[in-house]
Design a protein around this motif. Sequence first.
Motif, PDB file in Angstrom:
ATOM      1  N   ARG A 342       0.838  -1.209   0.000  1.00 15.79           N
ATOM      2  CA  ARG A 342       0.000   0.000   0.000  1.00 15.79           C
ATOM      3  C   ARG A 342       0.871   1.257   0.000  1.00 15.79           C
ATOM      4  NH1 ARG A 342      -4.009   0.513   4.590  1.00 15.79           N
ATOM      5  NH2 ARG A 342      -4.957   2.016   3.167  1.00 15.79           N
ATOM      6  N   LEU A 343       1.942   1.221   0.767  1.00 14.95           N
ATOM      7  CA  LEU A 343       2.829   2.380   0.871  1.00 14.95           C
ATOM      8  C   LEU A 343       3.472   2.691  -0.474  1.00 14.95           C
ATOM      9  CD1 LEU A 343       3.931   4.395   2.958  1.00 14.95           C
ATOM     10  CD2 LEU A 343       5.830   2.828   3.347  1.00 14.95           C
ATOM     11  N   LYS A 344       3.962   1.653  -1.143  1.00 18.99           N
ATOM     12  CA  LYS A 344       4.613   1.852  -2.442  1.00 18.99           C
ATOM     13  C   LYS A 344       3.611   2.301  -3.504  1.00 18.99           C
ATOM     14  CE  LYS A 344       8.669  -1.122  -1.954  1.00 18.99           C
ATOM     15  NZ  LYS A 344       8.732  -0.978  -0.503  1.00 18.99           N
ATOM     16  N   LYS A 345       2.370   1.832  -3.388  1.00 19.48           N
ATOM     17  CA  LYS A 345       1.333   2.251  -4.337  1.00 19.48           C
ATOM     18  C   LYS A 345       1.037   3.735  -4.177  1.00 19.48           C
ATOM     19  CE  LYS A 345      -3.175   0.832  -6.121  1.00 19.48           C
ATOM     20  NZ  LYS A 345      -4.336  -0.080  -5.949  1.00 19.48           N
ATOM     21  N   VAL A 346       0.956   4.187  -2.930  1.00 20.54           N
ATOM     22  CA  VAL A 346       0.738   5.609  -2.676  1.00 20.54           C
ATOM     23  C   VAL A 346       1.910   6.431  -3.191  1.00 20.54           C
ATOM     24  CG1 VAL A 346       0.570   7.348  -0.851  1.00 20.54           C
ATOM     25  CG2 VAL A 346      -0.813   5.284  -0.723  1.00 20.54           C
ATOM     26  N   ALA A 347       3.138   5.916  -2.991  1.00 17.45           N
ATOM     27  CA  ALA A 347       4.328   6.640  -3.445  1.00 17.45           C
ATOM     28  C   ALA A 347       4.305   6.844  -4.958  1.00 17.45           C
ATOM     29  CB  ALA A 347       5.581   5.878  -3.036  1.00 17.45           C
ATOM     30  N   LYS A 348       3.858   5.838  -5.703  1.00 14.35           N
ATOM     31  CA  LYS A 348       3.788   5.971  -7.163  1.00 14.35           C
ATOM     32  C   LYS A 348       2.789   7.054  -7.565  1.00 14.35           C
ATOM     33  CE  LYS A 348       5.159   1.247  -8.361  1.00 14.35           C
ATOM     34  NZ  LYS A 348       4.728  -0.029  -8.999  1.00 14.35           N
ATOM     35  N   ILE A 349       1.639   7.065  -6.885  1.00 14.78           N
ATOM     36  CA  ILE A 349       0.623   8.081  -7.200  1.00 14.78           C
ATOM     37  C   ILE A 349       1.148   9.482  -6.862  1.00 14.78           C
ATOM     38  CG2 ILE A 349      -1.700   8.901  -6.662  1.00 14.78           C
ATOM     39  CD1 ILE A 349      -2.398   5.988  -5.933  1.00 14.78           C
ATOM     40  N   ILE A 350       1.776   9.598  -5.699  1.00 12.75           N
ATOM     41  CA  ILE A 350       2.271  10.905  -5.252  1.00 12.75           C
ATOM     42  C   ILE A 350       3.402  11.396  -6.143  1.00 12.75           C
ATOM     43  CG2 ILE A 350       3.407  12.117  -3.364  1.00 12.75           C
ATOM     44  CD1 ILE A 350       0.398  11.564  -2.991  1.00 12.75           C
ATOM     45  N   ASP A 351       4.282  10.494  -6.603  1.00 16.16           N
ATOM     46  CA  ASP A 351       5.361  10.907  -7.494  1.00 16.16           C
ATOM     47  C   ASP A 351       4.811  11.445  -8.813  1.00 16.16           C
ATOM     48  OD1 ASP A 351       7.104  10.180  -5.565  1.00 16.16           O
ATOM     49  OD2 ASP A 351       7.966   8.450  -6.600  1.00 16.16           O
ATOM     50  N   LEU A 352       3.726  10.848  -9.295  1.00 19.00           N
ATOM     51  CA  LEU A 352       3.073  11.366 -10.498  1.00 19.00           C
ATOM     52  C   LEU A 352       2.462  12.742 -10.218  1.00 19.00           C
ATOM     53  CD1 LEU A 352       1.251   8.156 -11.795  1.00 19.00           C
ATOM     54  CD2 LEU A 352       3.241   9.258 -12.821  1.00 19.00           C
ATOM     55  N   TYR A 353       1.883  12.883  -9.027  1.00 14.85           N
ATOM     56  CA  TYR A 353       1.286  14.161  -8.639  1.00 14.85           C
ATOM     57  C   TYR A 353       2.358  15.244  -8.529  1.00 14.85           C
ATOM     58  CZ  TYR A 353      -1.297  17.606  -5.865  1.00 14.85           C
ATOM     59  OH  TYR A 353      -1.891  18.752  -5.416  1.00 14.85           O
ATOM     60  N   ILE A 354       3.501  14.911  -7.950  1.00 14.26           N
ATOM     61  CA  ILE A 354       4.596  15.872  -7.817  1.00 14.26           C
ATOM     62  C   ILE A 354       5.064  16.333  -9.189  1.00 14.26           C
ATOM     63  CG2 ILE A 354       6.987  16.152  -7.051  1.00 14.26           C
ATOM     64  CD1 ILE A 354       6.334  14.219  -4.746  1.00 14.26           C
ATOM     65  N   ALA A 355       5.155  15.385 -10.133  1.00  8.12           N
ATOM     66  CA  ALA A 355       5.555  15.750 -11.493  1.00  8.12           C
ATOM     67  C   ALA A 355       4.535  16.680 -12.141  1.00  8.12           C
ATOM     68  CB  ALA A 355       5.724  14.482 -12.333  1.00  8.12           C
ATOM     69  N   GLU A 356       3.264  16.530 -11.750  1.00  7.94           N
ATOM     70  CA  GLU A 356       2.196  17.353 -12.322  1.00  7.94           C
ATOM     71  C   GLU A 356       2.232  18.781 -11.766  1.00  7.94           C
ATOM     72  OE1 GLU A 356      -0.933  17.831 -14.959  1.00  7.94           O
ATOM     73  OE2 GLU A 356       0.200  15.993 -14.615  1.00  7.94           O
ATOM     74  N   VAL A 357       2.561  18.934 -10.487  1.00  8.86           N
ATOM     75  CA  VAL A 357       2.530  20.273  -9.871  1.00  8.86           C
ATOM     76  C   VAL A 357       3.870  20.993  -9.955  1.00  8.86           C
ATOM     77  CG1 VAL A 357       0.704  19.555  -8.291  1.00  8.86           C
ATOM     78  CG2 VAL A 357       3.082  19.405  -7.532  1.00  8.86           C
ATOM     79  N   ALA A 358       4.953  20.267 -10.279  1.00 13.76           N
ATOM     80  CA  ALA A 358       6.284  20.887 -10.311  1.00 13.76           C
ATOM     81  C   ALA A 358       6.369  22.083 -11.263  1.00 13.76           C
ATOM     82  CB  ALA A 358       7.338  19.840 -10.670  1.00 13.76           C
ATOM     83  N   PRO A 359       5.721  22.061 -12.422  1.00 15.00           N
ATOM     84  CA  PRO A 359       5.832  23.219 -13.338  1.00 15.00           C
ATOM     85  C   PRO A 359       5.011  24.433 -12.907  1.00 15.00           C
ATOM     86  CG  PRO A 359       5.266  21.180 -14.529  1.00 15.00           C
ATOM     87  CD  PRO A 359       5.050  20.919 -13.087  1.00 15.00           C
ATOM     88  N   ASP A 360       4.276  24.339 -11.822  1.00 14.59           N
ATOM     89  CA  ASP A 360       3.447  25.459 -11.359  1.00 14.59           C
ATOM     90  C   ASP A 360       4.358  26.586 -10.867  1.00 14.59           C
ATOM     91  OD1 ASP A 360       1.669  27.210 -10.263  1.00 14.59           O
ATOM     92  OD2 ASP A 360       0.731  25.792  -8.883  1.00 14.59           O
ATOM     93  N   PRO A 361       4.396  27.729 -11.557  1.00 16.43           N
ATOM     94  CA  PRO A 361       5.314  28.816 -11.173  1.00 16.43           C
ATOM     95  C   PRO A 361       4.967  29.438  -9.819  1.00 16.43           C
ATOM     96  CG  PRO A 361       3.804  29.551 -12.899  1.00 16.43           C
ATOM     97  CD  PRO A 361       3.595  28.082 -12.752  1.00 16.43           C
ATOM     98  N   CYS A 362       3.740  29.213  -9.345  1.00 15.80           N
ATOM     99  CA  CYS A 362       3.331  29.805  -8.072  1.00 15.80           C
ATOM    100  C   CYS A 362       3.594  28.892  -6.877  1.00 15.80           C
ATOM    101  CB  CYS A 362       1.847  30.155  -8.113  1.00 15.80           C
ATOM    102  SG  CYS A 362       1.415  31.419  -9.326  1.00 15.80           S
ATOM    103  N   LEU A 363       4.013  27.653  -7.131  1.00 14.31           N
ATOM    104  CA  LEU A 363       4.227  26.695  -6.036  1.00 14.31           C
ATOM    105  C   LEU A 363       5.505  27.037  -5.275  1.00 14.31           C
ATOM    106  CD1 LEU A 363       3.236  24.119  -4.630  1.00 14.31           C
ATOM    107  CD2 LEU A 363       4.626  22.804  -6.243  1.00 14.31           C
ATOM    108  N   LYS A 364       5.348  27.330  -4.004  1.00 15.31           N
ATOM    109  CA  LYS A 364       6.494  27.692  -3.169  1.00 15.31           C
ATOM    110  C   LYS A 364       7.402  26.488  -2.945  1.00 15.31           C
ATOM    111  CE  LYS A 364       4.014  31.324  -0.657  1.00 15.31           C
ATOM    112  NZ  LYS A 364       3.551  31.787   0.678  1.00 15.31           N
ATOM    113  N   SER A 365       8.697  26.781  -2.789  1.00 19.95           N
ATOM    114  CA  SER A 365       9.669  25.707  -2.594  1.00 19.95           C
ATOM    115  C   SER A 365       9.397  24.940  -1.304  1.00 19.95           C
ATOM    116  CB  SER A 365      11.090  26.270  -2.575  1.00 19.95           C
ATOM    117  OG  SER A 365      11.248  27.201  -1.497  1.00 19.95           O
ATOM    118  N   SER A 366       8.905  25.635  -0.278  1.00 21.36           N
ATOM    119  CA  SER A 366       8.625  24.966   0.994  1.00 21.36           C
ATOM    120  C   SER A 366       7.510  23.930   0.833  1.00 21.36           C
ATOM    121  CB  SER A 366       8.227  25.988   2.057  1.00 21.36           C
ATOM    122  OG  SER A 366       7.078  26.724   1.654  1.00 21.36           O
ATOM    123  N   LYS A 367       6.501  24.251   0.001  1.00 20.98           N
ATOM    124  CA  LYS A 367       5.413  23.305  -0.245  1.00 20.98           C
ATOM    125  C   LYS A 367       5.892  22.131  -1.098  1.00 20.98           C
ATOM    126  CE  LYS A 367       2.338  25.476   2.076  1.00 20.98           C
ATOM    127  NZ  LYS A 367       1.857  24.908   3.352  1.00 20.98           N
TER     128      LYS A 367
END
Length: 547
Positions: A342-367
């Motif tokens: 379950r943990l690894k499955k969540v990690a795969k989903i979250i890594d895809l999510y991180i790749a999706e939000v990374a190009p957001d110019p308004c996303l703060k580095s702390s977030k």
Amino acid sequence: MEEDSSSSSCNLEVDVNGEEVFFVNKEILLSFSGKLRKLFGKLSGKAKNLKLIFHDLPGGAKGFELMAKFCYNNGKAEINPSNIAVLHCVAFFMEMNQDISGAAQNLIEQTELSLKEISYWSWSELIEALKQCQSFSAGADSSGLLQKLLDSVVGRLVSTSDESVSTASPDSSGIRFSCDTRSTESFKNCYARTNWWFDDLVVLNPEWIEKVMKSMVSLKFDNGVISRFLLYYQKTRLSGVTLEVKCKIAETVIDLLSSLDHSSVPYKSLFGILRVTLGLNISKSCRNKLEGMIGSQLDQATMDNLLVPSPPGVNFLYDVNLVIRLLKSFLLGGTSWVSSIRLKKVAKIIDLYIAEVAPDPCLKSSKFVALVMALPDSARESYDEIYRSIDMYLEVHGGLSEEEKTIICSTLNYEKLSVEACKHLAQNSKFPATTAVQLLSSQQSKLKSLLQETSEPIFSSELSCTYSEIDNKGYKDKDFNHIVHYAKKLDLSTENEKLKENLQGMQWRVMELEKVCRKMQNQMAKIINSKASTTPSTPRSLPRMCS
């Protein structure tokens, strides 16, 4: 209003809830109503032009008319399921628990007696009585009528679910059918019959729905059916109502769903509720319950589920704070209760999510850092996806300071980067200079670990390991040659002379490792030849070599 022949002329004007004005005989009503006796007890009987205004009389004008008829008929009234709700509540409101007219029973006693027959009412009569009560819910609740009706409704639902499924509703209880699994049509009908009461109860207000559902839960009613009703209730009732009512409906549904077995609540529907509540000011405790239900089953989520728009006033494209909270809910209590799968499955989903939000110019580095660090290191077998997301984030956020870049890059586990990722990182000018040093230090530790393993005795009384096993562990000499090759391309300053020396030492160790491997191969060949020559006539299988 007709007046009894023995009574004096109408001497009381009554304004009922602003709906209608009645002119009645005060003495006739006073003989049955304790409330009126209290109001007019000190007035002279000859007083004229008396006016009484009611603002919240149960049943409004209809309720007052039924009550007045009872008084004018000397305590007699036709009581049935269609009017008992109004009569019962008016009787309590007007305190008609005694009379001075000599009637056999007061109105409260008569309605109470009729309510004892409630078990014989039809389903439609029960629902109609409930609908009537909604217009004077306070009176229905205080008089005890509401609880009687709700108990009867719940009892009817539970009894029909325990017995074989009825064709339509409890009204047709005399004819019942069982589900024939051999017939597809019969199966569909049986499934539909479990929902037959949805449209009848969907008209009830949230407070009453809460009472009904809690009673059903306490009586072990099927949680799956309750869950489907609550979702249907929310979908049906949200249109055409005020924001305040929408909040109340959403909060009621969320509270009730949280009390059910979570497996009975469709996970996709929880995200539907979440999106509905984005524009509603529901309570914090209620929102926490919803996020807790979603977070505890985060391994069932999809990317589309997580891409929730940010709330008003936040510049981020997507609600990163929400995802971080969901991750915390998933890990609540520690990772010991969360299975590795379950943990690894969540990690795969979250890594895809991180790749999706990374190009957001308004996303703060702390977030961005908080999102990457929300999961423990053990959740990821590889950090290549995180490296690509960091590369994209640094590309979009070119104005970051070296300190901010260093903090972001510290989220990487260099030991879990592939050779290709290491190659790209070694040549990546967007990353701070300290990253290259950390990469080399990590790979040096990896090489030391390998040498420590190979320094242990390789052979026992039987052949136990070969060079191919080392290959399978991922410690191939060509990998280290790659690392050395890319490290040479780094422009290291004079401050890192010691690191250069370490690099030369790594090259020497690789050469030594190759010698050890060749020696192992030679020894293995000798052992095989020796055993083959000593037992030519008796074939014997050698221990299987690691491959």
